[in-house]
Design an enzyme around this catalytic site. Structure first.
Site, PDB file in Angstrom:
ATOM      1  N   SER A   1       7.819  -3.956   4.751  1.00 13.41           N
ATOM      2  CA  SER A   1       8.970  -4.832   4.514  1.00 13.41           C
ATOM      3  C   SER A   1      10.118  -4.549   5.477  1.00 13.41           C
ATOM      4  O   SER A   1      10.567  -5.432   6.209  1.00 13.41           O
ATOM      5  CB  SER A   1       9.450  -4.666   3.072  1.00 13.41           C
ATOM      6  OG  SER A   1      10.620  -5.434   2.848  1.00 13.41           O
TER       7      SER A   1
ATOM      8  N   ARG B   1      -0.966   4.154  11.400  1.00 14.79           N
ATOM      9  CA  ARG B   1      -2.271   4.802  11.318  1.00 14.79           C
ATOM     10  C   ARG B   1      -3.288   4.008  12.132  1.00 14.79           C
ATOM     11  O   ARG B   1      -3.159   2.790  12.286  1.00 14.79           O
ATOM     12  CB  ARG B   1      -2.768   4.857   9.868  1.00 14.79           C
ATOM     13  CG  ARG B   1      -1.879   5.573   8.883  1.00 14.79           C
ATOM     14  CD  ARG B   1      -2.608   5.689   7.535  1.00 14.79           C
ATOM     15  NE  ARG B   1      -3.328   4.465   7.193  1.00 14.79           N
ATOM     16  CZ  ARG B   1      -2.798   3.438   6.538  1.00 14.79           C
ATOM     17  NH1 ARG B   1      -1.529   3.463   6.161  1.00 14.79           N
ATOM     18  NH2 ARG B   1      -3.533   2.369   6.246  1.00 14.79           N
TER      19      ARG B   1
ATOM     20  N   SER C   1      -4.618   1.054  10.226  1.00 11.78           N
ATOM     21  CA  SER C   1      -3.612   0.264   9.516  1.00 11.78           C
ATOM     22  C   SER C   1      -3.920  -1.230   9.571  1.00 11.78           C
ATOM     23  O   SER C   1      -4.217  -1.781  10.639  1.00 11.78           O
ATOM     24  CB  SER C   1      -2.223   0.507  10.109  1.00 11.78           C
ATOM     25  OG  SER C   1      -1.274  -0.370   9.529  1.00 11.78           O
TER      26      SER C   1
ATOM     27  N   HIS D   1      16.633   5.532   4.084  1.00 10.81           N
ATOM     28  CA  HIS D   1      16.965   6.037   2.749  1.00 10.81           C
ATOM     29  C   HIS D   1      17.072   7.548   2.878  1.00 10.81           C
ATOM     30  O   HIS D   1      16.303   8.174   3.617  1.00 10.81           O
ATOM     31  CB  HIS D   1      15.876   5.643   1.751  1.00 10.81           C
ATOM     32  CG  HIS D   1      16.086   6.144   0.350  1.00 10.81           C
ATOM     33  ND1 HIS D   1      17.341   6.211  -0.241  1.00 10.81           N
ATOM     34  CD2 HIS D   1      15.215   6.613  -0.580  1.00 10.81           C
ATOM     35  CE1 HIS D   1      17.216   6.678  -1.473  1.00 10.81           C
ATOM     36  NE2 HIS D   1      15.940   6.941  -1.698  1.00 10.81           N
TER      37      HIS D   1
END
Length: 331
Positions: free
Chosen positions: A27, A48, A51, A108
């Site tokens: 996202s 990865r 992925s 974050h």
């Protein structure tokens, strides 16, 4: 007073000649990478080898490589992998390739604040955290607008960490809307508290309790869903547009009177005391320790059991039937 910045306060030129590695293409990852690319930055995406996102990233015109390869090539590394995966990704694939003067970034503060990632002293460490989901960060950028963002500096080795963070935030479009300066501690603790006590835990339990109360009293589940769950968005949209005042101006006098009469009977002093306990558990690391143990063991038994129980609540089946009637909700 919180410091606020806009594009005029940011120097995108600080990113010239630098390679920015965005680790992850979910996202936030896709929005950061694509916005930075469209702002003229040199961006690579670290994923990865297996992925499923690699094809999408390449289709967007981005260079894709392994996380380790991206870290080795990068001057600025933005970690946009899930909180529970970031420590191992950092330890195994990023740390061995860090060079003096690099910038390590997060959206974050969890892993820095709770010491799950402990960077070496010879790099800058900062945060750029858009206050909106990735698809909105991308769509607002494409419309020539932006999503407000937080910035914070944890470690300023080069003496330019804040300026580079501002440039990055501007590159993803945040400078069009406003960039607010905070700290890793403040962002992490307020974010976790807000999610648990209000936005996710608080709101969903409130809606579920309202639904259950009406159904147990004999009202139709569809009516209970409309009144206690579906219409929540209407109220929140009004609050987002103009605060509580606009919401109360827009609803009926009957609804506004009921608001004043009943709100404090639902959110009682006991509720407020529990909120303070929840905040203390965030501040003292109780929640972080529990979260790390739950995901660190690898089985996530409590987490997955909770997800299954919540998914089996009758309101989910009722809501699905009603949403199927709403053509405007279909993709």
């Amino acid at each position: 007073m919180i410091n606020k910045y806009y594009d005029t306060d940011c120097n995108l030129g600080l990113l010239d000649g630098k390679t920015i590695a965005v680790m992850g293409f979910g996202s936030q990852g896709h929005a950061h990478a694509m916005n930075l690319k469209d702002s003229g930055m040199n961006v690579v995406v670290g994923l990865r080898e297996d992925s499923a996102s690699a094809a999408s990233a390449r289709a967007a015109g981005l260079e894709v490589m392994t996380v380790a390869e991206a870290a080795k090539k990068a001057d600025i590394i933005m970690m946009l992998v899930p909180d529970e995966k970031a420590p191992s990704v950092y330890r195994d694939d990023v740390l061995p390739h860090l060079k003096e003067g690099n910038m390590l970034m997060f959206a974050h503060g969890f892993n820095i604040h709770y010491n799950q990632v402990q960077p070496p002293s010879f790099i800058d460490v900062a945060m750029v955290a858009p206050k909106g989901p990735g698809h909105t960060v991308r769509s607002q950028y494409e419309e020539g607008k932006g999503v407000p963002s937080l910035i914070a500096v944890h470690q300023d080795y080069t003496g330019r960490a804040k300026d580079i963070a501002l440039a990055y935030a501007s590159g993803i479009g945040a400078g069009r809307a406003g960039i607010l300066e905070t700290s890793f501690k403040e962002e992490t603790e307020t974010d976790l508290f807000g999610e648990q006590a209000v936005l996710c835990g608080g709101v969903t339990e409130l809606m579920k309790a309202g639904f259950d109360t009406l159904v147990e009293a004999g009202y139709e589940p569809e009516m209970a869903y409309f009144e206690c769950i579906h219409e929540m968005k209407l109220i929140i949209d009004l609050i987002n547009s103009g605060g509580f005042a606009m919401m109360r101006y827009s609803i009926s006098n009957t609804a506004e009177y009921g608001d004043y009469r009943t709100g404090t009977r639902i959110i009682t002093q006991e509720t407020r005391d529990e909120m303070k306990r929840i905040l203390r558990e965030v501040q003292d690391g109780t929640f972080a320790t529990e979260f790390i143990q739950e995901f660190g063991a690898g089985n996530q038994a409590k987490f997955l059991a909770s997800r299954r129980v919540q998914a089996e609540h009758p309101l989910e089946a009722v809501g699905k039937k009603l949403r199927d009637m709403m053509s405007w909700l279909r993709k």
